[in-house]
Scaffold this active site. Structure first.
Site, PDB file in Angstrom:
ATOM      1  N   GLY A 195       0.809  -1.216   0.000  1.00  0.00           N
ATOM      2  CA  GLY A 195       0.000   0.000   0.000  1.00  0.00           C
ATOM      3  C   GLY A 195       0.836   1.257   0.000  1.00  0.00           C
TER       4      GLY A 195
ATOM      5  N   ARG B 273      -5.787  12.302   0.660  1.00  0.00           N
ATOM      6  CA  ARG B 273      -6.919  11.398   0.789  1.00  0.00           C
ATOM      7  C   ARG B 273      -7.612  11.259  -0.556  1.00  0.00           C
ATOM      8  NH1 ARG B 273      -8.461   7.004   3.488  1.00  0.00           N
ATOM      9  NH2 ARG B 273      -9.657   7.463   5.370  1.00  0.00           N
TER      10      ARG B 273
ATOM     11  N   TYR C 207     -15.723  -4.698   5.262  1.00  0.00           N
ATOM     12  CA  TYR C 207     -14.397  -4.136   5.532  1.00  0.00           C
ATOM     13  C   TYR C 207     -14.024  -4.315   6.999  1.00  0.00           C
ATOM     14  CZ  TYR C 207     -10.750  -0.669   6.355  1.00  0.00           C
ATOM     15  OH  TYR C 207      -9.593  -0.040   6.742  1.00  0.00           O
TER      16      TYR C 207
ATOM     17  N   GLY D   5      -0.661   4.572  -1.385  1.00  0.00           N
ATOM     18  CA  GLY D   5      -1.795   5.203  -0.723  1.00  0.00           C
ATOM     19  C   GLY D   5      -1.389   6.396   0.122  1.00  0.00           C
ATOM     20  N   GLN D   6      -2.382   6.986   0.752  1.00  0.00           N
ATOM     21  CA  GLN D   6      -2.145   8.147   1.622  1.00  0.00           C
ATOM     22  C   GLN D   6      -1.120   7.821   2.709  1.00  0.00           C
ATOM     23  OE1 GLN D   6      -5.221  10.854   4.080  1.00  0.00           O
ATOM     24  NE2 GLN D   6      -5.174   8.760   4.815  1.00  0.00           N
ATOM     25  N   ASP D   7      -1.392   6.787   3.506  1.00  0.00           N
ATOM     26  CA  ASP D   7      -0.484   6.430   4.594  1.00  0.00           C
ATOM     27  C   ASP D   7       0.864   5.965   4.071  1.00  0.00           C
ATOM     28  OD1 ASP D   7      -2.651   6.982   6.157  1.00  0.00           O
ATOM     29  OD2 ASP D   7      -2.918   4.953   6.924  1.00  0.00           O
TER      30      ASP D   7
ATOM     31  N   SER E  79      -8.233  -1.176  12.094  1.00  0.00           N
ATOM     32  CA  SER E  79      -9.124  -0.036  11.854  1.00  0.00           C
ATOM     33  C   SER E  79     -10.170   0.101  12.946  1.00  0.00           C
ATOM     34  CB  SER E  79      -9.831  -0.231  10.506  1.00  0.00           C
ATOM     35  OG  SER E  79     -10.895   0.679  10.349  1.00  0.00           O
TER      36      SER E  79
ATOM     37  N   GLU F  61     -13.085   0.707  12.347  1.00  0.00           N
ATOM     38  CA  GLU F  61     -14.301   0.078  11.822  1.00  0.00           C
ATOM     39  C   GLU F  61     -14.514  -1.309  12.433  1.00  0.00           C
ATOM     40  OE1 GLU F  61     -16.745   1.128   9.762  1.00  0.00           O
ATOM     41  OE2 GLU F  61     -15.898   3.140   9.607  1.00  0.00           O
TER      42      GLU F  61
ATOM     43  N   LEU G 169      -0.127  -2.093   4.873  1.00  0.00           N
ATOM     44  CA  LEU G 169      -1.151  -1.049   4.828  1.00  0.00           C
ATOM     45  C   LEU G 169      -2.197  -1.305   3.745  1.00  0.00           C
ATOM     46  CD1 LEU G 169       1.196   2.100   5.046  1.00  0.00           C
ATOM     47  CD2 LEU G 169       0.393   0.618   6.904  1.00  0.00           C
TER      48      LEU G 169
END
Length: 327
Positions: free
Chosen positions: A9, A187, A152, A12-14, A128, A130, A83
């Site tokens: 990842g 993002r 997710y 990605g953003q992170d 996460s 979530e 990630l």
């Protein structure tokens, strides 16, 4: 001799903020990317475009154990930051099977490859908030039971349990960071924070007239991605592996976020809002708020960027990025 880190990842953003942090600390950074990203770098590698001459990218897929095995064997990392995931919750309702397959199998594959080929590698799993879903308590800590409300969230619970199982069974240095929502100017546009800040900038510049949103009452604990990747690194620098909540300890509603973004550019958000029930989740998670006291006590970590500063940072970046369209 510099440490070798492997990031899934990385585009990605992170991944982009973590890459910058590790390079600053003298790491040799390797990243796993889809082959299509290497073939289309302008579109798919934009977050790490300024770092491409400083990192080593390996084409691979979370869906292929063989490709991950080959990369781990080649790199032999000392730290691995996992990630990558199908991370947009709304998509996970639309395609539950691929979300669960990719996220769970990908985590299992990379853990297994590390166990076989680099057993001393320290492993970080991007868990996460979530996973808490309809949490039984607020704020949520490392001891709060999980009650996920999406494919997710379910896939992240499974990844968390896999990581803990590899730690307990094979004595691997395997950790999870239970990160609450974290945002930045990097993002994706499909996420509500960026959707709002980008709309505020577009409307301010006369490029748009409307913002469509779903549930305005959903509350989240929003922090800055650049702060959170530092916590990820700190988790792997400890003497023993463990799991940590990474959060700000504050919640704000989608309504507050929209109000803050539009007020910042001198507009009344209600003049431009259209409610769209198609954007509501089938199973909503109403309040997520993290208790990061363990991270503060053991890691010495605290968030630097707070809610208003984060929203203003994102609006400023969107205004700057859109200026060219106004000429």
């Amino acid at each position: 001799m510099s440490k070798k880190a492997l990031i899934t990842g990385i585009t990605g953003q992170d991944g982009s903020y973590l890459t910058e942090l590790l390079l600053e600390k003298g790491y040799e950074v390797h990243g796993i990317v889809r082959r299509v990203a290497i073939e289309d770098p302008g579109h798919r590698l934009w977050r790490i475009r300024h770092l491409l001459d400083k990192v080593v990218l390996h084409p691979g897929s979370l869906e292929s154990y063989a490709s991950l095995f080959k990369i781990v064997r080649q790199v032999k990392p000392e730290e691995c930051y996992h990630l990558a995931a199908q991370s947009f919750v709304s998509y996970s309702f639309e395609d539950e099977f691929s979300t669960i397959n990719i996220n769970i199998n990908g985590t299992h594959f990379i853990l297994s490859a590390i166990k076989e080929l680099a057993p001393d590698c320290k492993f970080y799993f991007a868990a996460s908030s979530e996973m808490f879903g309809n949490a039984r308590e607020t704020p949520q800590s490392e001891m709060t039971p999980f009650y996920p409300r999406s494919a997710y969230g379910i896939s992240k619970v499974a990844g968390f349990d896999l990581t803990r199982n590899y730690r307990d069974t094979y004595q691997m240095f395997a950790c999870s960071g239970i990160c609450f929502n974290h945002e930045s100017p990097r993002r994706g546009f499909e996420f509500v924070t960026r959707k709002i800040t980008h709309a505020a900038a577009r409307i301010k510049l006369g490029l748009s007239k409307e913002l469509r949103l779903g549930n305005l009452d959903a509350e989240r604990d929003w922090g800055f991605s650049g702060d959170y990747v530092k916590a990820m690194w700190m988790i792997l620098q400890q003497n023993r592996p463990d799991d940590y909540v990474v959060a700000t300890g504050e919640t704000h509603s989608v309504r507050e976020l929209a109000q803050e973004a539009f007020t910042y550019v001198g507009l009344d958000w209600q003049d431009y809002l259209a409610t769209d029930h198609e954007l509501y989740r089938p199973a909503e998670v109403h309040v997520l708020k993290g208790n990061y006291s363990k991270s503060k006590k053991i890691l010495g970590w605290e968030p630097r960027v707070r809610f208003k500063g984060l929203v203003h940072m994102m609006v400023d970046a969107d205004l700057e990025g859109l200026k060219g369209q106004c000429k």
